[in-house]
Enzyme design. Structure first.
Site, PDB file in Angstrom:
ATOM      1  N   LYS A 175       1.467  -6.790   5.693  1.00  0.00           N
ATOM      2  CA  LYS A 175       1.387  -7.965   4.755  1.00  0.00           C
ATOM      3  C   LYS A 175       2.640  -7.877   3.941  1.00  0.00           C
ATOM      4  CE  LYS A 175      -3.669  -7.010   4.202  1.00  0.00           C
ATOM      5  NZ  LYS A 175      -3.747  -5.621   4.027  1.00  0.00           N
TER       6      LYS A 175
ATOM      7  N   GLU B  50     -16.338   7.182  11.098  1.00  0.00           N
ATOM      8  CA  GLU B  50     -17.248   7.029  12.196  1.00  0.00           C
ATOM      9  C   GLU B  50     -18.296   6.082  12.044  1.00  0.00           C
ATOM     10  OE1 GLU B  50     -18.526  10.693  14.248  1.00  0.00           O
ATOM     11  OE2 GLU B  50     -16.316  11.444  13.764  1.00  0.00           O
TER      12      GLU B  50
ATOM     13  N   HIS C 155       0.701 -11.873   1.535  1.00  0.00           N
ATOM     14  CA  HIS C 155      -0.578 -11.122   0.874  1.00  0.00           C
ATOM     15  C   HIS C 155      -1.083 -11.940  -0.079  1.00  0.00           C
ATOM     16  CE1 HIS C 155      -1.442  -6.674  -0.007  1.00  0.00           C
ATOM     17  NE2 HIS C 155      -2.608  -7.602  -0.300  1.00  0.00           N
TER      18      HIS C 155
ATOM     19  N   PRO D  31     -15.345  -5.145   2.450  1.00  0.00           N
ATOM     20  CA  PRO D  31     -16.705  -5.649   2.737  1.00  0.00           C
ATOM     21  C   PRO D  31     -17.664  -4.625   2.222  1.00  0.00           C
ATOM     22  CG  PRO D  31     -15.344  -4.197   4.381  1.00  0.00           C
ATOM     23  CD  PRO D  31     -14.658  -4.558   3.376  1.00  0.00           C
TER      24      PRO D  31
ATOM     25  N   SER E  51      -3.447 -14.396   3.295  1.00  0.00           N
ATOM     26  CA  SER E  51      -4.461 -13.534   2.372  1.00  0.00           C
ATOM     27  C   SER E  51      -4.523 -14.300   0.914  1.00  0.00           C
ATOM     28  CB  SER E  51      -4.063 -12.361   2.434  1.00  0.00           C
ATOM     29  OG  SER E  51      -5.145 -11.532   1.846  1.00  0.00           O
TER      30      SER E  51
ATOM     31  N   TYR F  28       0.830  -1.229   0.018  1.00  0.00           N
ATOM     32  CA  TYR F  28      -0.032  -0.025  -0.143  1.00  0.00           C
ATOM     33  C   TYR F  28       0.925   1.269   0.046  1.00  0.00           C
ATOM     34  CZ  TYR F  28      -3.563  -3.457   1.529  1.00  0.00           C
ATOM     35  OH  TYR F  28      -4.551  -4.318   1.700  1.00  0.00           O
TER      36      TYR F  28
ATOM     37  N   GLY G 101     -17.375  -4.134  -1.029  1.00  0.00           N
ATOM     38  CA  GLY G 101     -17.263  -4.170  -2.296  1.00  0.00           C
ATOM     39  C   GLY G 101     -16.400  -3.167  -2.995  1.00  0.00           C
TER      40      GLY G 101
HETATM   41  N1  LIG Z   1      -5.759  -8.668   1.282  1.00  0.00           N
HETATM   42  C1  LIG Z   1      -5.979  -8.151   0.172  1.00  0.00           C
HETATM   43  O1  LIG Z   1      -5.431  -8.354  -0.923  1.00  0.00           O
HETATM   44  C2  LIG Z   1      -6.788  -7.052   0.123  1.00  0.00           C
HETATM   45  C3  LIG Z   1      -7.459  -6.559  -0.734  1.00  0.00           C
HETATM   46  C4  LIG Z   1      -8.191  -5.368  -1.031  1.00  0.00           C
HETATM   47  C5  LIG Z   1      -8.687  -4.675   0.506  1.00  0.00           C
HETATM   48  N2  LIG Z   1      -7.805  -5.292   1.425  1.00  0.00           N
HETATM   49  C6  LIG Z   1      -8.129  -4.801   2.864  1.00  0.00           C
HETATM   50  O2  LIG Z   1      -9.345  -4.393   2.967  1.00  0.00           O
HETATM   51  C7  LIG Z   1      -9.851  -2.952   3.162  1.00  0.00           C
HETATM   52  C8  LIG Z   1     -11.185  -2.704   2.806  1.00  0.00           C
HETATM   53  O3  LIG Z   1     -11.340  -3.124   1.422  1.00  0.00           O
HETATM   54  P1  LIG Z   1     -11.505  -1.850   0.020  1.00  0.00           P
HETATM   55  O4  LIG Z   1     -10.625  -0.888   0.377  1.00  0.00           O
HETATM   56  O5  LIG Z   1     -11.516  -2.550  -1.180  1.00  0.00           O
HETATM   57  O6  LIG Z   1     -12.822  -1.210   0.069  1.00  0.00           O
HETATM   58  P2  LIG Z   1     -14.226  -1.293   0.990  1.00  0.00           P
HETATM   59  O7  LIG Z   1     -13.887  -0.852   2.332  1.00  0.00           O
HETATM   60  O8  LIG Z   1     -15.129  -2.297   0.770  1.00  0.00           O
HETATM   61  O9  LIG Z   1     -15.093   0.174   0.361  1.00  0.00           O
HETATM   62  C9  LIG Z   1     -14.106   1.304   0.444  1.00  0.00           C
HETATM   63  C10 LIG Z   1     -14.954   2.379  -0.508  1.00  0.00           C
HETATM   64  O10 LIG Z   1     -16.184   2.680  -0.146  1.00  0.00           O
HETATM   65  C11 LIG Z   1     -16.044   4.193   0.043  1.00  0.00           C
HETATM   66  N3  LIG Z   1     -16.938   4.215   1.530  1.00  0.00           N
HETATM   67  C12 LIG Z   1     -16.440   3.715   2.590  1.00  0.00           C
HETATM   68  N4  LIG Z   1     -17.342   3.942   3.621  1.00  0.00           N
HETATM   69  C13 LIG Z   1     -18.399   4.546   3.131  1.00  0.00           C
HETATM   70  C14 LIG Z   1     -19.841   5.011   3.613  1.00  0.00           C
HETATM   71  N5  LIG Z   1     -20.055   5.004   4.908  1.00  0.00           N
HETATM   72  N6  LIG Z   1     -20.467   5.601   2.792  1.00  0.00           N
HETATM   73  C15 LIG Z   1     -20.019   5.824   1.297  1.00  0.00           C
HETATM   74  N7  LIG Z   1     -19.001   5.381   0.809  1.00  0.00           N
HETATM   75  C16 LIG Z   1     -17.898   4.570   1.900  1.00  0.00           C
HETATM   76  C17 LIG Z   1     -14.737   4.458   0.273  1.00  0.00           C
HETATM   77  O11 LIG Z   1     -14.747   5.961  -0.233  1.00  0.00           O
HETATM   78  P3  LIG Z   1     -13.751   6.818   0.734  1.00  0.00           P
HETATM   79  O12 LIG Z   1     -12.448   6.460   1.150  1.00  0.00           O
HETATM   80  O13 LIG Z   1     -13.629   8.144  -0.199  1.00  0.00           O
HETATM   81  O14 LIG Z   1     -14.740   7.627   1.832  1.00  0.00           O
HETATM   82  C18 LIG Z   1     -14.103   3.859  -0.729  1.00  0.00           C
HETATM   83  O15 LIG Z   1     -14.330   3.948  -1.829  1.00  0.00           O
HETATM   84  C19 LIG Z   1      -8.679  -2.324   2.397  1.00  0.00           C
HETATM   85  O16 LIG Z   1      -8.318  -0.932   2.724  1.00  0.00           O
HETATM   86  C20 LIG Z   1      -7.586  -3.053   2.769  1.00  0.00           C
HETATM   87  O17 LIG Z   1      -6.977  -2.842   4.063  1.00  0.00           O
HETATM   88  C21 LIG Z   1      -7.273  -6.487   1.330  1.00  0.00           C
END
Ligand SMILES: NC(=O)c1ccc[n+]([C@@H]2O[C@H](COP(=O)([O-])OP(=O)(O)OC[C@H]3O[C@@H](n4cnc5c(N)ncnc54)[C@H](OP(=O)(O)O)[C@@H]3O)[C@@H](O)[C@H]2O)c1
Length: 285
Positions: free
Chosen positions: A80, A249, A113, A200, A150, A55, A202
């Site tokens: 990771k 929050e 990872h 979570p 992962s 990251y 998507g």
């Molecule tokens: N192990 C792996 O290979 C792997 C891969 C992917 C992700 N991850 C981990 O999982 C975490 C979460 O996954 P992710 O980043 O794919 O996405 P996510 O948490 O599923 O969604 C994040 C997206 O939703 C928006 N969002 C968040 N809360 C919101 C709300 N209450 N209302 C409206 N929009 C909202 C965010 O925008 P803003 O940021 O602009 O608010 C961002 O665009 C990652 O950050 C990472 O730590 C791990």
């Protein structure tokens, strides 16, 4: 188990306690944005931060952790190991680098990872076995309190278990109502490996789905909150990410309502609604 706050914990198979919601940091730019969002998350009560070498933001995450003034032992920090470091020696160097960037003496959780990066797709099993041997040593030495994986599908975990002397505590996977990952989740459960649910929401793609919003309206909650709740009620550990304080929050304000069994089933039936997730183990990197 009843979950009622951000400081409630799941207990990993080695006895280490892990706060039930982690704060995600993928695609959060290094510098002010990562610094501020992690600080906002800690202020909102999150005690579990999920980052990764890939990251590129570990330095800012670490700075926020330090400036928060929260005692280290109250925090749970995950990083990771990236795809270029799948050997005993390279894993040692990579862990030291992550610790240095984060400004920490130890990690609470360190994950491989990806199971089979392109660079060693033909000998991924041997590479993972060697990498794991270092992770076990670092776990025994106290440099990492828990070790995990992962994006591992069943074949990858089974291969790892052939030589592992310490079984993984966590498998972090793309899991949400659009992608239930039933087989690997059942396998994790059988082996006492906690499923962490990444993306979570998507990565935002589920937030406009009408069926999710209908349930949210009923509880005067947002779609994001319904999705975090869905994860928790399945026994997963969700990792919502945001760079906006009010959303950070909001995503943690999920302890004053519960989805009914019927609503959980209806959400489970949304499989595929956000498109089919690429088979992670075939990823083109
Ligand atoms: N192990 C792996 O290979 C792997 C891969 C992917 C992700 N991850 C981990 O999982 C975490 C979460 O996954 P992710 O980043 O794919 O996405 P996510 O948490 O599923 O969604 C994040 C997206 O939703 C928006 N969002 C968040 N809360 C919101 C709300 N209450 N209302 C409206 N929009 C909202 C965010 O925008 P803003 O940021 O602009 O608010 C961002 O665009 C990652 O950050 C990472 O730590 C791990």
């Amino acid at each position: 188990m009843t979950i009622s706050s951000l400081t409630d914990t799941f207990t990993l198979n080695n006895g280490v306690k892990i706060p039930v919601i982690g704060f995600g940091t993928w695609q959060t730019p290094d510098g002010d944005v990562a610094y501020q969002s992690v600080l906002d998350a800690l202020k909102a009560g999150y005690r579990h931060i999920d980052t990764a070498a890939a990251y590129g933001n570990e330095a800012s995450v670490g700075r926020a952790i330090k400036d928060s003034g929260i005692p280290r032992e109250e925090l749970f920090v995950t990083s990771k190991l990236w795809n270029d470091s799948h050997s005993f020696e390279a894993a040692k160097i990579a862990l030291d680098k992550s610790l240095q960037l984060l400004g920490l003496d130890y990690l609470d959780l360190y994950l491989i990872h990806w199971p089979n990066p392109l660079i060693n797709r033909r000998n991924w099993d041997k590479a993972n076995a060697e990498t794991w041997r270092y992770m076990e040593d670092a776990n025994t030495d106290g440099k990492i309190r828990a070790i995990g994986i992962s994006n591992f599908q069943i074949e990858h975990v089974e291969a790892l278990l052939k030589t592992a002397t310490i079984a993984p505590m966590v498998n972090q996977l793309f899991v949400n109502p659009s992608d239930l990952e039933k087989d690997i989740v059942a396998f994790n459960n059988e082996h006492n490996i906690l499923t962490e649910a990444y993306s979570p929401l998507g990565t935002g793609s589920l937030l406009e789905v009408p069926q999710i919003n209908d349930i949210a309206t009923k509880y005067n909650k947002s779609a994001a909150q319904v999705l975090v709740r869905w994860s928790l009620q399945h026994g997963f550990l969700p990792l919502p990410k945001s760079t906006h304080a009010e959303r950070i929050e909001q995503n943690a304000d999920v302890f004053d309502f519960a989805l009914t069994d019927e609503e959980m089933t209806a959400l489970d039936q949304l499989e595929g609604v956000a498109g089919t997730h690429q088979d992670a183990s075939q990823a083109d990197f």
